[in-house]
Design a protein around this motif. Structure first.
Motif, PDB file in Angstrom:
ATOM      1  N   ILE A   7       0.841  -1.206   0.000  1.00 15.81           N
ATOM      2  CA  ILE A   7       0.000   0.000   0.000  1.00 15.81           C
ATOM      3  C   ILE A   7       0.874   1.253   0.000  1.00 15.81           C
ATOM      4  O   ILE A   7       0.604   2.222  -0.727  1.00 15.81           O
ATOM      5  CB  ILE A   7      -0.951   0.003   1.208  1.00 15.81           C
ATOM      6  CG1 ILE A   7      -1.906  -1.190   1.142  1.00 15.81           C
ATOM      7  CG2 ILE A   7      -1.740   1.305   1.258  1.00 15.81           C
ATOM      8  CD1 ILE A   7      -2.811  -1.320   2.346  1.00 15.81           C
ATOM      9  N   ARG A   8       1.927   1.237   0.772  1.00 19.33           N
ATOM     10  CA  ARG A   8       2.835   2.389   0.848  1.00 19.33           C
ATOM     11  C   ARG A   8       3.510   2.640  -0.504  1.00 19.33           C
ATOM     12  O   ARG A   8       3.650   3.792  -0.945  1.00 19.33           O
ATOM     13  CB  ARG A   8       3.875   2.153   1.945  1.00 19.33           C
ATOM     14  CG  ARG A   8       4.662   3.405   2.332  1.00 19.33           C
ATOM     15  CD  ARG A   8       5.336   3.230   3.688  1.00 19.33           C
ATOM     16  NE  ARG A   8       6.159   2.023   3.725  1.00 19.33           N
ATOM     17  CZ  ARG A   8       5.932   1.005   4.562  1.00 19.33           C
ATOM     18  NH1 ARG A   8       4.905   1.050   5.399  1.00 19.33           N
ATOM     19  NH2 ARG A   8       6.715  -0.057   4.556  1.00 19.33           N
ATOM     20  N   ASN A   9       3.892   1.559  -1.176  1.00 20.29           N
ATOM     21  CA  ASN A   9       4.502   1.697  -2.508  1.00 20.29           C
ATOM     22  C   ASN A   9       3.511   2.270  -3.519  1.00 20.29           C
ATOM     23  O   ASN A   9       3.876   3.092  -4.372  1.00 20.29           O
ATOM     24  CB  ASN A   9       5.024   0.348  -2.993  1.00 20.29           C
ATOM     25  CG  ASN A   9       6.239  -0.112  -2.224  1.00 20.29           C
ATOM     26  OD1 ASN A   9       6.939   0.705  -1.600  1.00 20.29           O
ATOM     27  ND2 ASN A   9       6.511  -1.408  -2.253  1.00 20.29           N
ATOM     28  N   ARG A  10       2.262   1.833  -3.439  1.00 21.07           N
ATOM     29  CA  ARG A  10       1.235   2.362  -4.354  1.00 21.07           C
ATOM     30  C   ARG A  10       0.983   3.840  -4.101  1.00 21.07           C
ATOM     31  O   ARG A  10       0.795   4.614  -5.037  1.00 21.07           O
ATOM     32  CB  ARG A  10      -0.063   1.579  -4.181  1.00 21.07           C
ATOM     33  CG  ARG A  10      -0.044   0.183  -4.792  1.00 21.07           C
ATOM     34  CD  ARG A  10      -1.453  -0.358  -4.924  1.00 21.07           C
ATOM     35  NE  ARG A  10      -2.241   0.431  -5.878  1.00 21.07           N
ATOM     36  CZ  ARG A  10      -3.558   0.303  -6.032  1.00 21.07           C
ATOM     37  NH1 ARG A  10      -4.226  -0.556  -5.264  1.00 21.07           N
ATOM     38  NH2 ARG A  10      -4.195   1.034  -6.895  1.00 21.07           N
ATOM     39  N   ILE A  11       0.966   4.250  -2.838  1.00 23.13           N
ATOM     40  CA  ILE A  11       0.766   5.665  -2.511  1.00 23.13           C
ATOM     41  C   ILE A  11       1.903   6.512  -3.084  1.00 23.13           C
ATOM     42  O   ILE A  11       1.678   7.587  -3.655  1.00 23.13           O
ATOM     43  CB  ILE A  11       0.663   5.851  -0.985  1.00 23.13           C
ATOM     44  CG1 ILE A  11      -0.625   5.207  -0.455  1.00 23.13           C
ATOM     45  CG2 ILE A  11       0.703   7.328  -0.615  1.00 23.13           C
ATOM     46  CD1 ILE A  11      -0.739   5.193   1.054  1.00 23.13           C
ATOM     47  N   THR A  12       3.120   6.016  -2.951  1.00 25.08           N
ATOM     48  CA  THR A  12       4.274   6.739  -3.509  1.00 25.08           C
ATOM     49  C   THR A  12       4.189   6.839  -5.026  1.00 25.08           C
ATOM     50  O   THR A  12       4.463   7.896  -5.615  1.00 25.08           O
ATOM     51  CB  THR A  12       5.581   6.034  -3.113  1.00 25.08           C
ATOM     52  OG1 THR A  12       5.643   5.916  -1.690  1.00 25.08           O
ATOM     53  CG2 THR A  12       6.784   6.799  -3.622  1.00 25.08           C
ATOM     54  N   SER A  13       3.783   5.732  -5.671  1.00 23.71           N
ATOM     55  CA  SER A  13       3.655   5.714  -7.131  1.00 23.71           C
ATOM     56  C   SER A  13       2.591   6.695  -7.613  1.00 23.71           C
ATOM     57  O   SER A  13       2.785   7.433  -8.589  1.00 23.71           O
ATOM     58  CB  SER A  13       3.322   4.292  -7.594  1.00 23.71           C
ATOM     59  OG  SER A  13       3.091   4.268  -8.988  1.00 23.71           O
ATOM     60  N   ILE A  14       1.456   6.703  -6.927  1.00 24.29           N
ATOM     61  CA  ILE A  14       0.373   7.610  -7.314  1.00 24.29           C
ATOM     62  C   ILE A  14       0.785   9.061  -7.100  1.00 24.29           C
ATOM     63  O   ILE A  14       0.439   9.950  -7.891  1.00 24.29           O
ATOM     64  CB  ILE A  14      -0.903   7.273  -6.521  1.00 24.29           C
ATOM     65  CG1 ILE A  14      -1.453   5.924  -6.978  1.00 24.29           C
ATOM     66  CG2 ILE A  14      -1.960   8.353  -6.704  1.00 24.29           C
ATOM     67  CD1 ILE A  14      -2.591   5.407  -6.145  1.00 24.29           C
TER      68      ILE A  14
END
Length: 286
Positions: A7-14
């Motif tokens: 989830i943290r990686n997806r937030i950074t990507s977005i």
């Protein structure tokens, strides 16, 4: 449910995507202002030139327009489809592709049709199904009247030589940043306009009407194509600005949802750890 790291990686990507779309929106907004000013300033001139040419042609007898007004039986048609070289502009290119396909199928179903594409995106799609006579991607690298006039002269020569009996332009007309209207305009032959007998204008022409018309026709055709390309250019930046604005808003909404999910998952993990500690302490006491 995905673990906290995913989830943290997806937030950074977005977040990175939001920065890109926001930057593209601002770039398109800056370019749109210049393109909008150019087409707004040009429309009155183009409209007045066309009106003057039609008014003069309506008062003349015979085929005074020369080869450009010659009405022939339509057996071969050339459609000039104007799209963009770049994507990420919403339905800008797809609307022209759909308009071109519908024009070919519904209007010229029994006629041989070739395409002349201006813009890479239209050529990439339309060349798979139809015969593309020529593609000009270089126009948008240096969008000047002289470069567009060169294409107009090529189209005029093709019509005069009899290679095509009718030439039409398909492009997006700029209305505002959020609205583009797919247009189909006849380029050649010049459409005859009936004169209005109720309007009597007394002008002195020097040189003669015939010479003025023959001199105005090539200039009017070049201006018509240049206006269409300019319209499409402004519409492209308007569509891209709107698309990037929506993409930024969607990314922000998705990021907020993921942050909420991440906080809930983290809170649940902390609660489980506390319960395990309390349970272990109770077991030791017993």
């Amino acid at each position: 449910m995905a673990n906290l790291k995913e989830i943290r990686n997806r937030i950074t990507s977005i977040g990175s995507t939001m920065q890109i779309t926001s930057a593209m929106k601002m770039v398109s907004a800056a370019k749109l202002k210049k393109a909008q000013d150019a087409i707004t300033a040009m429309r009155p001139y183009s409209s007045k030139l066309t009106e003057l040419l039609q008014s003069l042609s309506a008062t003349l007898e015979g085929n005074t327009g020369g080869a450009y007004s010659e009405q022939r039986k339509v057996s071969k048609v050339l459609l000039v489809a104007i799209t963009s070289n770049r994507g990420l502009c919403g339905g800008f290119n797809s609307s022209i592709i759909k308009k071109t396909v519908s024009t070919v199928q519904e209007k010229y179903g029994n006629v041989e049709v070739d395409l002349f594409t201006i813009g890479k995106k239209g050529n990439d799609i339309l060349s798979k199904e139809y015969n593309v006579f020529e593609n000009r991607n270089d126009v948008f690298d240096d969008l000047t009247f002289d470069n567009v006039a060169e294409i107009a002269e090529q189209l005029m020569d093709l019509y005069v030589a009899g290679s095509y009996d009718k030439i039409e332009i398909i492009y997006n007309r700029f209305k505002n940043a959020a609205t583009q209207i797919a247009m189909v305009e006849q380029f050649l032959p010049i459409e005859p306009v009936e004169s209005d007998d109720n309007i009597q204008l007394d002008y002195i022409f020097e040189p003669s009407k015939e010479e003025i018309v023959l001199d105005l026709i090539p200039k009017s055709l070049k201006t018509q194509l240049y206006k269409a390309v300019r319209d499409s250019f402004a519409a492209e930046h308007g569509a891209r600005m709107t698309a990037m604005h929506k993409a930024t808003d969607n990314a922000k909404e998705l990021r907020d949802d993921l942050l909420l999910t991440y906080n809930k998952a983290r809170q649940a993990a902390i609660t489980n750890e506390i319960l395990e500690i309390v349970g272990g302490a109770e077991a030791l006491n017993n």
